[in-house]
Design a protein around this motif. Sequence first.
Motif, PDB file in Angstrom:
ATOM      1  N   SER A  12      -5.192   7.498  -8.468  1.00  0.00           N
ATOM      2  CA  SER A  12      -5.351   7.013  -7.100  1.00  0.00           C
ATOM      3  C   SER A  12      -4.541   5.735  -6.912  1.00  0.00           C
ATOM      4  O   SER A  12      -4.253   5.016  -7.885  1.00  0.00           O
ATOM      5  CB  SER A  12      -6.834   6.736  -6.826  1.00  0.00           C
ATOM      6  N   SER A  13      -4.191   5.456  -5.675  1.00  0.00           N
ATOM      7  CA  SER A  13      -3.529   4.179  -5.399  1.00  0.00           C
ATOM      8  C   SER A  13      -4.416   3.012  -5.798  1.00  0.00           C
ATOM      9  O   SER A  13      -3.921   1.907  -6.080  1.00  0.00           O
ATOM     10  CB  SER A  13      -3.160   4.085  -3.913  1.00  0.00           C
ATOM     11  N   GLU A  14      -5.727   3.231  -5.852  1.00  0.00           N
ATOM     12  CA  GLU A  14      -6.655   2.177  -6.271  1.00  0.00           C
ATOM     13  C   GLU A  14      -6.548   1.868  -7.757  1.00  0.00           C
ATOM     14  O   GLU A  14      -7.099   0.879  -8.237  1.00  0.00           O
ATOM     15  CB  GLU A  14      -8.094   2.581  -5.934  1.00  0.00           C
ATOM     16  N   ARG A  39       2.149   1.863  -3.504  1.00  0.00           N
ATOM     17  CA  ARG A  39       1.074   2.313  -4.394  1.00  0.00           C
ATOM     18  C   ARG A  39       0.720   3.775  -4.119  1.00  0.00           C
ATOM     19  O   ARG A  39       0.516   4.563  -5.046  1.00  0.00           O
ATOM     20  CB  ARG A  39      -0.150   1.419  -4.228  1.00  0.00           C
ATOM     21  N   ASP A  40       0.684   4.153  -2.836  1.00  0.00           N
ATOM     22  CA  ASP A  40       0.410   5.553  -2.479  1.00  0.00           C
ATOM     23  C   ASP A  40       1.512   6.470  -3.004  1.00  0.00           C
ATOM     24  O   ASP A  40       1.239   7.541  -3.560  1.00  0.00           O
ATOM     25  CB  ASP A  40       0.305   5.708  -0.961  1.00  0.00           C
ATOM     26  N   VAL A  50      -1.142   0.565 -14.256  1.00  0.00           N
ATOM     27  CA  VAL A  50      -2.037   1.619 -13.784  1.00  0.00           C
ATOM     28  C   VAL A  50      -3.257   1.662 -14.695  1.00  0.00           C
ATOM     29  O   VAL A  50      -3.134   1.905 -15.905  1.00  0.00           O
ATOM     30  CB  VAL A  50      -1.315   2.986 -13.780  1.00  0.00           C
ATOM     31  N   PRO A  85       0.808  -1.225   0.000  1.00  0.00           N
ATOM     32  CA  PRO A  85       0.000   0.000   0.000  1.00  0.00           C
ATOM     33  C   PRO A  85       0.839   1.273   0.000  1.00  0.00           C
ATOM     34  O   PRO A  85       0.505   2.236  -0.697  1.00  0.00           O
ATOM     35  CB  PRO A  85      -0.833  -0.139   1.282  1.00  0.00           C
ATOM     36  N   ASP A  86       1.928   1.282   0.773  1.00  0.00           N
ATOM     37  CA  ASP A  86       2.754   2.497   0.818  1.00  0.00           C
ATOM     38  C   ASP A  86       3.398   2.782  -0.533  1.00  0.00           C
ATOM     39  O   ASP A  86       3.546   3.952  -0.922  1.00  0.00           O
ATOM     40  CB  ASP A  86       3.847   2.359   1.886  1.00  0.00           C
ATOM     41  N   ILE A  97      -3.557   1.360  -9.117  1.00  0.00           N
ATOM     42  CA  ILE A  97      -2.194   0.866  -9.288  1.00  0.00           C
ATOM     43  C   ILE A  97      -2.050  -0.566  -8.782  1.00  0.00           C
ATOM     44  O   ILE A  97      -2.530  -0.907  -7.697  1.00  0.00           O
ATOM     45  CB  ILE A  97      -1.200   1.776  -8.531  1.00  0.00           C
ATOM     46  N   SER A 103       1.381   6.827  -6.833  1.00  0.00           N
ATOM     47  CA  SER A 103       0.275   7.683  -7.277  1.00  0.00           C
ATOM     48  C   SER A 103       0.617   9.150  -7.055  1.00  0.00           C
ATOM     49  O   SER A 103       0.351  10.000  -7.923  1.00  0.00           O
ATOM     50  CB  SER A 103      -1.025   7.314  -6.557  1.00  0.00           C
TER      51      SER A 103
END
Length: 396
Positions: free
Chosen positions: A92-94, A76-77, A250, A73-74, A96, A80
């Motif tokens: 958004s990280s969502e 991906r954040d 992405v 998660p980190d 990726i 983004s």
Amino acid sequence: MTKFISRTQTTFAPPVMEARRWLDGVVFSDDKPLLNVSQAAPVDPPPAPMRAAMAHMIEDPEVHLYGPVLGLPDLRDALSAQMNGFYQGHVSSENICITAGCNQAFAAAISALCNEGDEVILPTPWYFNHKMWLDMSGLTSVALATDENLLPDVETARTLITPRTKALAIVSPNNPGGVEYPAELIKGLFDLCRETGIKLMLDETYRDFDSRSETPHDLFQIDDWQDTLIHLYSFSKAYRLTGHRVGALVTSPDVLAEVEKFQDTVAICAPQLGQHAALWGIQNLSDWVAGERDEILRRRAAICDGMEKIADKGWRLMGCGAYFAYLEHPFAEGSDVLAPKLVKDAGILVLPGTMFHPDGSAEGAQQFRVAFANIDTDQITDLFDRLSQIDWPTRM
């Protein structure tokens, strides 16, 4: 009994591995050592500060376990945020997924989009691993011819779209051609794909070495970009993490839901150490990456300067950028025959254009790809000195 032939058996051998076999039994002299310009991957390790950070990461028990299928998660954040800063867009990280290298990102996306017998359009010269995966997936690669500057035409691409077409895949800066697709061309191809209901797959593995100061395109500024665009990226080139296999895909969460099935089946997750290293790189290495870009641009300039030594002999520079120069040669024999001869006669290992075109392509027979990222400016000077001394029969 009919002999069974698998899809891998009908797929051509990996070109870089094939080229390495041309070195067998060849002895190079001290005054003419091998110039290996066949592969576009960093040969140096990550920078020392990253290696030191990775040594500490090894002590974290989490690094040795499975991670989330779509990636840390980190990371991906962080990706983004980096992309939104670079493209002035809204990712958004969502959107990726972190993959085990960019090749896996392409494979995952194709698996999420296509059924056997579907078609994917590839501009030629194409990236051979894209063609290999389509072959192994039972898909049809539809060749989209490019112009003398190795750029595709939107309306020509339109004529190739059929009910079986699922995507148009482009690479910019291009592998193998080196050309940087103009922003208006990328937007035109995006609009075509959106209009016809197919996906635009944009591989920007070499984004960090683009020579332009402005943003290479504005696709991520479009409100519904994720309905059409599948974007691919590699941390391997930016941070020299080739062996740690870290890439990114992405696109829309709907497509990523299908990609997750592929990921969980093939790799479960991208290597954890590489993901943590990529995160550290985003957080700490922007200045270092800028320096790497400057060095690649110096080598690109040396390629352009070196062409002065061979242009009057009939050579032509078709494209140059990121890690690659793409050359048209003047000789009577095809590049597939000449490439092994270059090893013996000039101490140069280079890939023939036939590896980037459909079988029997006359264009590919007249072309070579030079991957110059792993030779310095002095070696580039030596490369053109050697090419200028070749005296083979020409087409004229």
